[in-house]
Write a protein that holds these residues in place. Structure first.
Motif, PDB file in Angstrom:
ATOM      1  N   ASP A   1      61.300 -42.884  -7.550  1.00 27.88           N
ATOM      2  CA  ASP A   1      62.790 -42.205  -7.694  1.00 27.88           C
ATOM      3  C   ASP A   1      63.859 -42.989  -7.807  1.00 27.88           C
ATOM      4  OD1 ASP A   1      62.929 -42.787  -5.063  1.00 27.88           O
ATOM      5  OD2 ASP A   1      62.415 -40.796  -4.253  1.00 27.88           O
TER       6      ASP A   1
ATOM      7  N   HIS B   1      54.630 -40.079  -8.337  1.00 31.50           N
ATOM      8  CA  HIS B   1      53.824 -40.673  -7.445  1.00 31.50           C
ATOM      9  C   HIS B   1      52.725 -41.663  -8.044  1.00 31.50           C
ATOM     10  CE1 HIS B   1      54.225 -37.190  -4.554  1.00 31.50           C
ATOM     11  NE2 HIS B   1      55.107 -37.809  -4.339  1.00 31.50           N
TER      12      HIS B   1
ATOM     13  N   ASN C   1      50.096 -43.012  -1.344  1.00 33.27           N
ATOM     14  CA  ASN C   1      51.133 -42.595  -2.469  1.00 33.27           C
ATOM     15  C   ASN C   1      52.505 -43.273  -2.333  1.00 33.27           C
ATOM     16  OD1 ASN C   1      49.655 -41.086  -4.033  1.00 33.27           O
ATOM     17  ND2 ASN C   1      50.184 -39.019  -3.150  1.00 33.27           N
ATOM     18  N   GLU C   2      53.329 -43.786  -3.377  1.00 32.31           N
ATOM     19  CA  GLU C   2      54.377 -44.261  -3.317  1.00 32.31           C
ATOM     20  C   GLU C   2      55.176 -43.522  -4.373  1.00 32.31           C
ATOM     21  OE1 GLU C   2      56.897 -48.390  -4.883  1.00 32.31           O
ATOM     22  OE2 GLU C   2      54.575 -48.313  -4.860  1.00 32.31           O
ATOM     23  N   THR C   3      56.442 -42.977  -3.939  1.00 25.41           N
ATOM     24  CA  THR C   3      57.138 -42.229  -4.455  1.00 25.41           C
ATOM     25  C   THR C   3      58.281 -43.110  -5.346  1.00 25.41           C
ATOM     26  OG1 THR C   3      56.947 -40.314  -3.103  1.00 25.41           O
ATOM     27  CG2 THR C   3      58.963 -40.262  -4.794  1.00 25.41           C
TER      28      THR C   3
ATOM     29  N   GLU D   1      60.886 -38.844 -11.846  1.00 22.14           N
ATOM     30  CA  GLU D   1      60.080 -39.232 -10.595  1.00 22.14           C
ATOM     31  C   GLU D   1      58.958 -39.069 -10.497  1.00 22.14           C
ATOM     32  OE1 GLU D   1      61.719 -36.679  -7.432  1.00 22.14           O
ATOM     33  OE2 GLU D   1      63.825 -37.594  -7.683  1.00 22.14           O
TER      34      GLU D   1
ATOM     35  N   LEU E   1      55.864 -36.237 -11.734  1.00 21.60           N
ATOM     36  CA  LEU E   1      56.264 -35.085 -11.041  1.00 21.60           C
ATOM     37  C   LEU E   1      56.838 -34.033 -11.788  1.00 21.60           C
ATOM     38  CD1 LEU E   1      57.437 -36.736  -7.655  1.00 21.60           C
ATOM     39  CD2 LEU E   1      55.091 -35.845  -8.328  1.00 21.60           C
TER      40      LEU E   1
END
Length: 196
Positions: free
Chosen positions: A175, A192, A171-173, A190, A136
């Motif tokens: 972070d 995706h 999507n999985e973030t 971070e 990101l």
């Protein structure tokens, strides 16, 4: 014993026609020349079921279950087992048997590395996922291909297979403590992540 986990998987495998056809062909052509193993017992079981005159009935897979318990202590108890773990074990064990037989029939010359072997089980069940991660910070996309023989989907009540697959590939973030090490910008960022 409590073999409902095995019965359900064996029925599913028997009614997977490409798998059943290959197991029956293996049994007819090769099994008699090989020492007993899980695949020869599976072939004998499928041949016995296919040879039944009645369309309905019951067949106890005693020899197959005995071989399963002999080969793997996890299945020796009278406890219920996980059907998914059993399916994975059967497929992986059959792959190992076929690979071992292939290596015996086609030995690798001394000093050479053995090439990967693709069995008919791979031809029937193997798929390929692309694990895609997008940073990101710099927008760089990293892709990695992964082979699989089965997918573990979260199945909710009244959900369709399509809906479950859509959730699986959403999507999985990444972070907080799960940040992605981006090779392009050189840091933990971070990102995706999704499976395609």
């Amino acid at each position: 014993g409590n073999t409902c986990y095995a019965n359900s998987v064996l029925q599913a495998l028997y009614f997977c026609q490409p798998f059943r056809d290959r197991v029956l062909r293996y049994h007819a052509e090769l099994a008699k020349d090989h020492e007993e193993n899980l695949l020869t017992c599976l072939g004998e079981l499928f041949a016995s079921i296919a040879g039944q005159k009645k369309r309905t009935g019951v067949f106890a897979p005693k020899k197959f279950i005995a071989r399963l318990k002999k080969d793997n202590e996890l299945f020796r108890s009278f406890m219920h087992q996980d059907a998914h773990e059993f399916l994975n074990y059967v497929l992986n064990e059959c792959v190992e048997i076929l690979e071992k037989e292939h290596r015996a029939a086609h030995p690798t010359p001394a000093g050479a590395s053995a090439p990967p072997i693709t069995t008919w089980i791979h031809d029937i069940f193997q798929g390929q996922l692309t694990n895609q991660t997008r940073c990101l910070w710099c927008e760089n996309v990293t892709s990695r291909k992964e082979a699989f023989l089965d997918l573990s989907l979260d199945v909710e009540q009244n959900a369709s297979v399509t809906s479950c697959l859509r959730t699986f590939s959403s999507n999985e973030t990444l972070d907080s403590a799960d940040k992605f090490q981006c090779d392009a910008c050189g840091g933990l960022q971070e990102a995706h992540k999704r499976m395609l």
